[in-house]
Design a protein around this motif. Sequence first.
Motif, PDB file in Angstrom:
ATOM      1  N   VAL A   1       0.861  -1.186   0.000  1.00 22.45           N
ATOM      2  CA  VAL A   1       0.000   0.000   0.000  1.00 22.45           C
ATOM      3  C   VAL A   1       0.898   1.237   0.000  1.00 22.45           C
ATOM      4  CG1 VAL A   1      -1.757   1.260   1.303  1.00 22.45           C
ATOM      5  CG2 VAL A   1      -1.816  -1.242   1.226  1.00 22.45           C
ATOM      6  N   LYS A   2       0.578   2.217  -0.854  1.00 21.42           N
ATOM      7  CA  LYS A   2       1.446   3.379  -1.070  1.00 21.42           C
ATOM      8  C   LYS A   2       1.924   4.026   0.226  1.00 21.42           C
ATOM      9  CE  LYS A   2       1.671   7.878  -3.313  1.00 21.42           C
ATOM     10  NZ  LYS A   2       1.051   8.818  -4.259  1.00 21.42           N
ATOM     11  N   GLU A   3       1.048   4.333   1.131  1.00 26.22           N
ATOM     12  CA  GLU A   3       1.434   5.023   2.359  1.00 26.22           C
ATOM     13  C   GLU A   3       2.418   4.189   3.177  1.00 26.22           C
ATOM     14  OE1 GLU A   3      -1.754   4.582   1.298  1.00 26.22           O
ATOM     15  OE2 GLU A   3      -2.060   6.638   0.594  1.00 26.22           O
ATOM     16  N   GLN A   4       2.196   2.880   3.225  1.00 26.05           N
ATOM     17  CA  GLN A   4       3.101   1.992   3.959  1.00 26.05           C
ATOM     18  C   GLN A   4       4.444   1.878   3.246  1.00 26.05           C
ATOM     19  OE1 GLN A   4       0.689  -1.529   3.999  1.00 26.05           O
ATOM     20  NE2 GLN A   4      -0.331  -0.978   5.924  1.00 26.05           N
ATOM     21  N   ILE A   5       4.416   1.854   1.930  1.00 27.57           N
ATOM     22  CA  ILE A   5       5.653   1.794   1.151  1.00 27.57           C
ATOM     23  C   ILE A   5       6.487   3.043   1.411  1.00 27.57           C
ATOM     24  CG2 ILE A   5       6.615   1.844  -1.192  1.00 27.57           C
ATOM     25  CD1 ILE A   5       4.175   0.093  -2.024  1.00 27.57           C
ATOM     26  N   ILE A   6       5.861   4.207   1.362  1.00 26.81           N
ATOM     27  CA  ILE A   6       6.575   5.464   1.610  1.00 26.81           C
ATOM     28  C   ILE A   6       7.181   5.470   3.008  1.00 26.81           C
ATOM     29  CG2 ILE A   6       6.244   7.959   1.934  1.00 26.81           C
ATOM     30  CD1 ILE A   6       4.243   7.820  -0.437  1.00 26.81           C
ATOM     31  N   GLN A   7       6.428   5.001   3.974  1.00 21.91           N
ATOM     32  CA  GLN A   7       6.932   4.942   5.353  1.00 21.91           C
ATOM     33  C   GLN A   7       8.158   4.028   5.442  1.00 21.91           C
ATOM     34  OE1 GLN A   7       4.079   3.435   8.182  1.00 21.91           O
ATOM     35  NE2 GLN A   7       5.300   4.075   9.926  1.00 21.91           N
ATOM     36  N   ARG A   8       8.104   2.874   4.793  1.00 19.60           N
ATOM     37  CA  ARG A   8       9.234   1.939   4.824  1.00 19.60           C
ATOM     38  C   ARG A   8      10.457   2.501   4.088  1.00 19.60           C
ATOM     39  NH1 ARG A   8      11.167  -1.507   6.948  1.00 19.60           N
ATOM     40  NH2 ARG A   8      11.101  -3.332   5.622  1.00 19.60           N
ATOM     41  N   ILE A   9      10.230   3.214   2.979  1.00 23.83           N
ATOM     42  CA  ILE A   9      11.355   3.842   2.282  1.00 23.83           C
ATOM     43  C   ILE A   9      12.033   4.831   3.208  1.00 23.83           C
ATOM     44  CG2 ILE A   9      12.007   5.438   0.419  1.00 23.83           C
ATOM     45  CD1 ILE A   9       9.770   4.123  -1.279  1.00 23.83           C
ATOM     46  N   ARG A  10      11.252   5.644   3.874  1.00 20.96           N
ATOM     47  CA  ARG A  10      11.834   6.627   4.812  1.00 20.96           C
ATOM     48  C   ARG A  10      12.604   5.930   5.931  1.00 20.96           C
ATOM     49  NH1 ARG A  10       6.695  10.407   4.152  1.00 20.96           N
ATOM     50  NH2 ARG A  10       7.562  11.734   2.507  1.00 20.96           N
ATOM     51  N   GLN A  11      12.089   4.821   6.431  1.00 20.65           N
ATOM     52  CA  GLN A  11      12.799   4.067   7.475  1.00 20.65           C
ATOM     53  C   GLN A  11      14.130   3.535   6.943  1.00 20.65           C
ATOM     54  OE1 GLN A  11       9.954   1.069   8.570  1.00 20.65           O
ATOM     55  NE2 GLN A  11       8.879   2.408  10.014  1.00 20.65           N
ATOM     56  N   LEU A  12      14.125   3.061   5.715  1.00 21.82           N
ATOM     57  CA  LEU A  12      15.350   2.528   5.125  1.00 21.82           C
ATOM     58  C   LEU A  12      16.400   3.605   4.865  1.00 21.82           C
ATOM     59  CD1 LEU A  12      13.853   0.055   2.503  1.00 21.82           C
ATOM     60  CD2 LEU A  12      15.363  -0.565   4.385  1.00 21.82           C
ATOM     61  N   LYS A  13      15.950   4.793   4.454  1.00 18.71           N
ATOM     62  CA  LYS A  13      16.881   5.826   3.996  1.00 18.71           C
ATOM     63  C   LYS A  13      17.286   6.838   5.068  1.00 18.71           C
ATOM     64  CE  LYS A  13      18.234   6.051   0.449  1.00 18.71           C
ATOM     65  NZ  LYS A  13      19.435   5.416  -0.113  1.00 18.71           N
ATOM     66  N   GLU A  14      16.508   6.945   6.119  1.00 17.92           N
ATOM     67  CA  GLU A  14      16.812   7.998   7.112  1.00 17.92           C
ATOM     68  C   GLU A  14      17.470   7.453   8.349  1.00 17.92           C
ATOM     69  OE1 GLU A  14      13.006   9.995   7.485  1.00 17.92           O
ATOM     70  OE2 GLU A  14      13.255  10.902   5.511  1.00 17.92           O
TER      71      GLU A  14
END
Length: 162
Positions: free
Chosen positions: A149-162
């Motif tokens: 789901v888009k919102e969850q994907i964005i959250q996981r990307i931020r967790q991976l990159k930040e």
Amino acid sequence: MSKPFPTYHCDMTIEEIGAEGNRYIASEWRALYESMYVQLTDAFLEIEDAAYGLFLDQLMPVVFERMEEAGFEVSETLEENDFVIGKNLIFRNSLEKWGPEDNRSRVFWNVVRNKQGQPVGALLTDIPHSHLKFDIPSAPVVYTIRESVKEQIIQRIRQLKE
């Protein structure tokens, strides 16, 4: 280039799909980069960041084509203003917020569905690049997550990159 094409089969997990994509990218990206360097450096002077799209148009299609041949669905319905590179990397499904200007990171996501249309997870394709000159400082990398789901994907990307 030798073209050790990625090999997928319909019962692979998202993690196995990502590992195979990374194997292929790691084996091919440098030779492709070097063979296209002069052309892409010239293109960067004219079209700036779009030069990276020309590179990805050569590197990524086989990854998506081979996944589709194995029965996975990785594309989605395009919207009128979508800009697509590398066969299935859609700019509205990407984030670019990390790194200095000479080593930025843009992450595209693709939800992967099995033959039954059920999501098995998402591929996150991380493209390192420079905004100052044509340069890909390191290999593109594929990460995998179970979210679809888009919102969850964005959250996981931020967790991976930040």
